[in-house]
Design a protein around this motif. Structure first.
Motif, short mmCIF file in Angstrom:
data_model
loop_
_atom_site.label_atom_id
_atom_site.label_comp_id
_atom_site.label_asym_id
_atom_site.label_seq_id
_atom_site.Cartn_x
_atom_site.Cartn_y
_atom_site.Cartn_z
N ARG A 16 -104.56 52.90 37.36
CA ARG A 16 -104.59 53.99 38.32
C ARG A 16 -103.36 54.89 38.14
O ARG A 16 -103.47 56.12 38.15
N GLY A 17 -102.21 54.28 37.93
CA GLY A 17 -101.00 55.07 37.69
C GLY A 17 -101.10 55.89 36.42
O GLY A 17 -100.68 57.05 36.37
N ASP A 18 -101.68 55.32 35.37
CA ASP A 18 -101.87 56.05 34.12
C ASP A 18 -102.81 57.24 34.32
O ASP A 18 -102.57 58.33 33.80
N LEU A 19 -103.88 57.01 35.09
CA LEU A 19 -104.82 58.10 35.34
C LEU A 19 -104.18 59.22 36.15
O LEU A 19 -104.44 60.40 35.90
N TYR A 20 -103.34 58.89 37.11
CA TYR A 20 -102.64 59.92 37.88
C TYR A 20 -101.68 60.70 36.98
O TYR A 20 -101.53 61.92 37.12
N GLY A 21 -101.03 60.02 36.06
CA GLY A 21 -100.15 60.70 35.11
C GLY A 21 -100.92 61.66 34.24
O GLY A 21 -100.46 62.79 33.98
N LEU A 22 -102.08 61.24 33.76
CA LEU A 22 -102.92 62.13 32.95
C LEU A 22 -103.39 63.34 33.76
O LEU A 22 -103.43 64.46 33.26
N ASP A 24 -101.84 64.74 36.27
CA ASP A 24 -100.69 65.64 36.40
C ASP A 24 -100.49 66.46 35.13
O ASP A 24 -100.20 67.66 35.19
N ASP A 25 -100.63 65.82 33.97
CA ASP A 25 -100.48 66.53 32.71
C ASP A 25 -101.57 67.60 32.57
O ASP A 25 -101.29 68.71 32.11
N LYS A 30 -103.33 73.32 32.74
CA LYS A 30 -104.15 74.36 33.37
C LYS A 30 -103.29 75.50 33.90
O LYS A 30 -103.65 76.68 33.76
N LEU A 31 -102.16 75.17 34.50
CA LEU A 31 -101.26 76.21 35.00
C LEU A 31 -100.70 77.04 33.86
O LEU A 31 -100.59 78.27 33.96
#
Length: 69
Positions: A16-22, A24-25, A30-31
């Motif tokens: 789950r932490g890895d997915l949240y990091g991805l 965010d990237d 996108k920005l």
């Protein structure tokens, strides 16, 4: 006997932490893409640069040709 396909809570939390990091990237990318200039803005800047350069070149040529005569 636990099934081998089941994840432990620690493994699930790590994934789950890895997915949240991805995520965010991906949001950062996108920005950055949203800040890129559009095709129209690039075309306008190129045209203004070419016209400005042509005007400057003609002005310099006329100034030097009149001063040398």
């Amino acid at each position: 006997m636990p099934d081998e396909d089941q994840l432990s809570l620690r493994q699930a939390d790590q994934i789950r932490g890895d997915l949240y990091g991805l995520q965010d990237d991906l949001d950062f990318i996108k920005l950055q893409l949203a800040r890129l200039p559009t095709r129209h803005e690039v075309w306008r800047a190129a045209m203004l640069g070419m016209i400005g350069g042509a005007v400057a070149a003609v002005t310099l040529i006329e100034a030097f040709s009149r001063s040398c005569l």
